[in-house]
Scaffold this motif. Structure first.
Motif, PDB file in Angstrom:
ATOM      1  N   ASP A 161      25.311  39.539  33.689  1.00  0.00           N
ATOM      2  CA  ASP A 161      25.335  39.833  35.531  1.00  0.00           C
ATOM      3  C   ASP A 161      23.886  38.669  36.066  1.00  0.00           C
ATOM      4  O   ASP A 161      23.740  38.665  34.700  1.00  0.00           O
ATOM      5  N   ILE A 213      33.821  39.113  37.680  1.00  0.00           N
ATOM      6  CA  ILE A 213      33.264  40.189  38.769  1.00  0.00           C
ATOM      7  C   ILE A 213      34.176  40.554  40.131  1.00  0.00           C
ATOM      8  O   ILE A 213      35.280  40.933  39.783  1.00  0.00           O
ATOM      9  N   LYS A 235      35.356  34.476  42.248  1.00  0.00           N
ATOM     10  CA  LYS A 235      35.658  33.661  41.197  1.00  0.00           C
ATOM     11  C   LYS A 235      35.654  32.215  40.789  1.00  0.00           C
ATOM     12  O   LYS A 235      35.145  31.642  39.906  1.00  0.00           O
ATOM     13  N   SER A 257      42.852  42.342  39.722  1.00  0.00           N
ATOM     14  CA  SER A 257      43.710  43.661  40.398  1.00  0.00           C
ATOM     15  C   SER A 257      44.588  43.211  40.641  1.00  0.00           C
ATOM     16  O   SER A 257      46.003  43.471  41.031  1.00  0.00           O
ATOM     17  N   PHE A 299      42.486  44.507  32.290  1.00  0.00           N
ATOM     18  CA  PHE A 299      42.252  46.556  31.864  1.00  0.00           C
ATOM     19  C   PHE A 299      42.519  47.433  33.172  1.00  0.00           C
ATOM     20  O   PHE A 299      41.887  47.262  33.678  1.00  0.00           O
ATOM     21  N   ASN A 313      40.023  39.879  34.782  1.00  0.00           N
ATOM     22  CA  ASN A 313      40.536  40.741  34.776  1.00  0.00           C
ATOM     23  C   ASN A 313      40.626  41.856  36.378  1.00  0.00           C
ATOM     24  O   ASN A 313      41.156  42.642  36.771  1.00  0.00           O
ATOM     25  N   GLU A 359      36.237  41.137  43.261  1.00  0.00           N
ATOM     26  CA  GLU A 359      38.124  40.699  43.459  1.00  0.00           C
ATOM     27  C   GLU A 359      37.436  40.046  44.697  1.00  0.00           C
ATOM     28  O   GLU A 359      38.599  40.441  46.014  1.00  0.00           O
ATOM     29  N   VAL A 405      32.117  48.212  36.736  1.00  0.00           N
ATOM     30  CA  VAL A 405      32.650  49.495  36.852  1.00  0.00           C
ATOM     31  C   VAL A 405      33.771  49.072  35.057  1.00  0.00           C
ATOM     32  O   VAL A 405      33.872  49.217  34.697  1.00  0.00           O
ATOM     33  N   MET A 406      34.128  47.665  35.257  1.00  0.00           N
ATOM     34  CA  MET A 406      35.120  47.298  34.134  1.00  0.00           C
ATOM     35  C   MET A 406      34.895  46.393  33.112  1.00  0.00           C
ATOM     36  O   MET A 406      34.963  47.501  32.125  1.00  0.00           O
TER      37      MET A 406
HETATM   38  N1  NAI Z   1      36.999  49.245  39.571  1.00  0.00           N
HETATM   39  C1  NAI Z   1      38.622  49.523  39.800  1.00  0.00           C
HETATM   40  O1  NAI Z   1      39.093  50.036  38.899  1.00  0.00           O
HETATM   41  C2  NAI Z   1      38.911  47.574  38.635  1.00  0.00           C
HETATM   42  C3  NAI Z   1      38.471  46.806  38.896  1.00  0.00           C
HETATM   43  N2  NAI Z   1      39.345  45.788  38.552  1.00  0.00           N
HETATM   44  C4  NAI Z   1      39.027  44.399  38.806  1.00  0.00           C
HETATM   45  O2  NAI Z   1      38.002  43.675  37.732  1.00  0.00           O
HETATM   46  C5  NAI Z   1      37.629  42.937  38.599  1.00  0.00           C
HETATM   47  C6  NAI Z   1      35.688  43.927  38.459  1.00  0.00           C
HETATM   48  O3  NAI Z   1      36.279  44.396  39.098  1.00  0.00           O
HETATM   49  P1  NAI Z   1      34.250  46.126  39.190  1.00  0.00           P
HETATM   50  O4  NAI Z   1      34.172  46.106  38.226  1.00  0.00           O
HETATM   51  O5  NAI Z   1      35.565  47.234  39.684  1.00  0.00           O
HETATM   52  O6  NAI Z   1      33.578  45.983  40.196  1.00  0.00           O
HETATM   53  P2  NAI Z   1      32.423  45.620  40.018  1.00  0.00           P
HETATM   54  O7  NAI Z   1      31.406  45.661  41.223  1.00  0.00           O
HETATM   55  O8  NAI Z   1      31.926  47.237  39.254  1.00  0.00           O
HETATM   56  O9  NAI Z   1      31.184  44.899  39.062  1.00  0.00           O
HETATM   57  C7  NAI Z   1      31.204  43.526  39.096  1.00  0.00           C
HETATM   58  C8  NAI Z   1      29.709  43.088  38.823  1.00  0.00           C
HETATM   59  O10 NAI Z   1      30.506  41.650  38.878  1.00  0.00           O
HETATM   60  C9  NAI Z   1      29.228  40.881  38.893  1.00  0.00           C
HETATM   61  N3  NAI Z   1      29.076  40.007  39.493  1.00  0.00           N
HETATM   62  C10 NAI Z   1      28.768  38.828  40.767  1.00  0.00           C
HETATM   63  N4  NAI Z   1      28.475  37.921  40.487  1.00  0.00           N
HETATM   64  C11 NAI Z   1      28.381  37.496  39.405  1.00  0.00           C
HETATM   65  C12 NAI Z   1      28.349  36.041  38.725  1.00  0.00           C
HETATM   66  N5  NAI Z   1      28.819  35.405  39.287  1.00  0.00           N
HETATM   67  N6  NAI Z   1      28.094  36.273  37.495  1.00  0.00           N
HETATM   68  C13 NAI Z   1      28.103  37.241  37.103  1.00  0.00           C
HETATM   69  N7  NAI Z   1      27.786  38.504  37.219  1.00  0.00           N
HETATM   70  C14 NAI Z   1      28.251  38.741  38.952  1.00  0.00           C
HETATM   71  C15 NAI Z   1      28.104  42.669  39.694  1.00  0.00           C
HETATM   72  O11 NAI Z   1      27.094  42.060  39.589  1.00  0.00           O
HETATM   73  C16 NAI Z   1      28.532  43.237  39.291  1.00  0.00           C
HETATM   74  O12 NAI Z   1      28.087  44.252  38.838  1.00  0.00           O
HETATM   75  C17 NAI Z   1      37.813  42.839  39.886  1.00  0.00           C
HETATM   76  O13 NAI Z   1      38.108  41.501  39.924  1.00  0.00           O
HETATM   77  C18 NAI Z   1      39.023  44.343  40.278  1.00  0.00           C
HETATM   78  O14 NAI Z   1      39.776  43.897  41.508  1.00  0.00           O
HETATM   79  C19 NAI Z   1      40.759  45.944  37.607  1.00  0.00           C
HETATM   80  C20 NAI Z   1      41.135  47.379  37.339  1.00  0.00           C
HETATM   81  C21 NAI Z   1      40.255  48.509  38.442  1.00  0.00           C
END
Ligand code: NAI
Ligand SMILES: O=C(O)[C@@H](O)C(=O)[C@H](O)[C@@H](O)CO
Length: 313
Positions: free
Chosen positions: A32, A90, A97, A119, A141, A117, A92, A12-13
Motif C-alpha cells: 500500500d 486499489i 489503475k 467491481s 473477489f 479486483n 475503482e 477492504v478487499m
Molecule cells: N469494497 C467492496 O465491497 C468491493 C470492492 N471491489 C473492488 O476492489 C477494489 C478495491 O476496493 P476496496 O478494497 O473497497 O478499496 P479501499 O479504498 O478499501 O482500498 C484501496 C486501497 O488501495 C490503496 N491504494 C491506492 N492507490 C494505491 C497504489 N497506487 N498502490 C498501492 N495501494 C494503493 C489505498 O491506500 C487503499 O488502502 C476496487 O476496484 C473495488 O471496486 C470489489 C469487490 C467488493
C-alpha cells in the motif's frame, strides 16, 4: 506455476484477498502507499484470523502459520519483485489503475500475471493503456473476500488460456469458487444481478412500500435463503417455467427502470452518510456497533461456508 502472490492495495478487499491466499498456504506480500494503511490491514487480518480460530475453522498453529506467510511493504518494487501473480485492489478509479499498471509493467518479473479486483470495469477498458502482453485478467473477489467463495474471472482474446487455467486452479486450491465469463460485459455477472435487485430494493424503500430492515428480511428469509444453495435459474426450473413466464409478464412492466443510482443513495452520499465508513448510512451505528455488525456477519458467513462445503449442490 503460481507460487508467490502480491496484493496491491490493503483496503477492504486487499486484506481479505491476502488472508485467503495465506490461509491457503501461499506466501503473500501486501503493498500500500502508507505504512499506517498496512498496519491497519495487518490488525484487521489478525482479527479475522482470530475469528476463524474462535469459530473452529482454524487451529492456533494454522493461524500462526498464515500470519507468518504475509509480508507488508510500502515499496512497490519490493512487493512485486518475485511475484508470480499480482492482484490489484486499489480504488475503482480507472486513472489510478492505469497509472499503477504502467509501474507494474515496468517492474514486474517477465511472465508474472497481473489481475484486477475491479467491481465494474470491462477488461478491454482496463488494458487500454497497458496490455501486459496477454498476462492480464480480472479476478473479482466478493466482500468479505476471506469468507465469500465467488471469484469472477474475466479474460479477453489476448489473455493466454494457460493463465486462466492456472488462476482457476489456484483459486480452487484456496477454497474459492471461480466463475469464468464467456465474454466481457460491464459489471460482470454477480454485480449486474446484485445491482438490478438493489435498484428495485431501494425503489421500494423510496416508494414507502417497506423500510430497509424489512427489505433485507424479505431477501434473507426468502430468495437469499434459497440462493445460498439453489441459484435463480434452477429455482425457475423447480418452480415451473410456465408460472415464471406469468410472473415476468405480470411484474416486469412495473419494475424500476432507472439508469442511475437510486435517489435515496444519491441523497445519503451527498450528505456523506456512506454507511459503516462514516457511522451512518441506511442505518445508524453506535461507537462499537460497527465491529459487532461485522463480527455477526462474518460469524454467519463462517457457519454458512461450513455447511456449503459439506452440501455443495
Ligand atoms: N469494497 C467492496 O465491497 C468491493 C470492492 N471491489 C473492488 O476492489 C477494489 C478495491 O476496493 P476496496 O478494497 O473497497 O478499496 P479501499 O479504498 O478499501 O482500498 C484501496 C486501497 O488501495 C490503496 N491504494 C491506492 N492507490 C494505491 C497504489 N497506487 N498502490 C498501492 N495501494 C494503493 C489505498 O491506500 C487503499 O488502502 C476496487 O476496484 C473495488 O471496486 C470489489 C469487490 C467488493
Ligand atoms: O458486493 C460485492 O462484494 C461486489 O459485488 C462488489 O464488487 C460491489 O460492487 C461492492 O464493491 C459494493 O461495495
Amino acid at each position: 506455476m503460481i507460487k508467490k502472490v502480491t496484493i496491491i492495495g490493503s483496503g477492504v478487499m486487499g486484506r481479505g484477498i491476502a488472508q485467503s491466499f495465506a490461509v491457503g498456504g501461499f506466501p503473500v506480500k501486501v503493498n500500500d502507499i502508507k505504512e499506517t494503511f498496512l498496519e491497519a490491514a495487518e490488525k484487521s487480518i489478525d482479527q479475522n484470523l482470530a475469528l476463524l480460530v474462535h469459530s473452529g475453522e482454524l487451529r492456533d498453529d494454522e493461524k500462526r502459520d498464515a500470519k507468518g506467510r504475509i509480508a507488508y511493504t510500502a515499496d512497490l518494487k519490493d512487493a512485486i519483485r518475485n511475484a508470480d501473480l499480482i492482484i490489484e485492489a486499489i480504488p475503482e478509479v480507472l486513472e489510478m489503475k492505469w497509472a499503477l499498471y504502467k509501474d507494474l509493467e515496468q517492474y514486474k518479473k517477465p511472465g508474472a500475471v497481473v489481475s484486477s479486483n475491479t467491481s465494474t470495469f470491462p477488461i478491454s477498458k482496463l488494458t487500454e493503456q497497458t496490455a501486459f502482453n496477454g498476462d492480464f485478467l480480472i479476478t473479482h473477489f466478493f466482500n468479505p473476500a476471506h469468507l465469500v467463495p465467488l471469484v469472477e474471472i474475466v479474460k479477453q482474446d489476448e489473455t493466454k488460456q494457460e493463465i486462466v487455467d492456472d488462476v482457476v486452479g489456484l483459486l480452487k486450491r484456496i477454497g474459492k469458487s471461480p466463475v469464468v465469463l464467456k465474454k466481457e460485459v460491464n459489471g460482470f455477472i454477480a454485480n449486474r444481478l446484485q445491482t438490478a435487485l438493489m435498484r428495485e430494493a431501494f425503489s421500494l424503500v423510496g416508494q414507502g412500500v417497506a423500510d430497509a430492515e424489512d427489505i433485507d428480511t424479505a431477501i434473507t428469509a426468502g430468495p437469499g435463503f434459497r440462493w445460498a444453495f439453489v441459484g435463480p435459474t434452477r429455482i425457475a426450473d423447480l418452480g415451473g417455467l410456465d408460472t415464471w413466464k406469468r410472473v415476468f409478464d405480470n411484474i416486469a412492466p412495473d419494475l424500476d427502470k432507472s439508469d442511475g443510482a437510486p435517489e435515496i443513495i444519491n441523497r445519503l452520499v451527498q450528505a456523506n452518510k456512506l454507511g459503516v465508513k462514516t457511522g451512518e448510512g441506511l442505518f445508524k451505528y453506535g461507537k462499537h456497533e460497527i465491529q459487532t455488525v461485522i463480527n455477526q456477519r462474518d460469524d454467519y458467513f463462517v457457519k454458512l461456508g461450513r455447511i456449503k462445503k459439506v452440501n455443495e449442490f
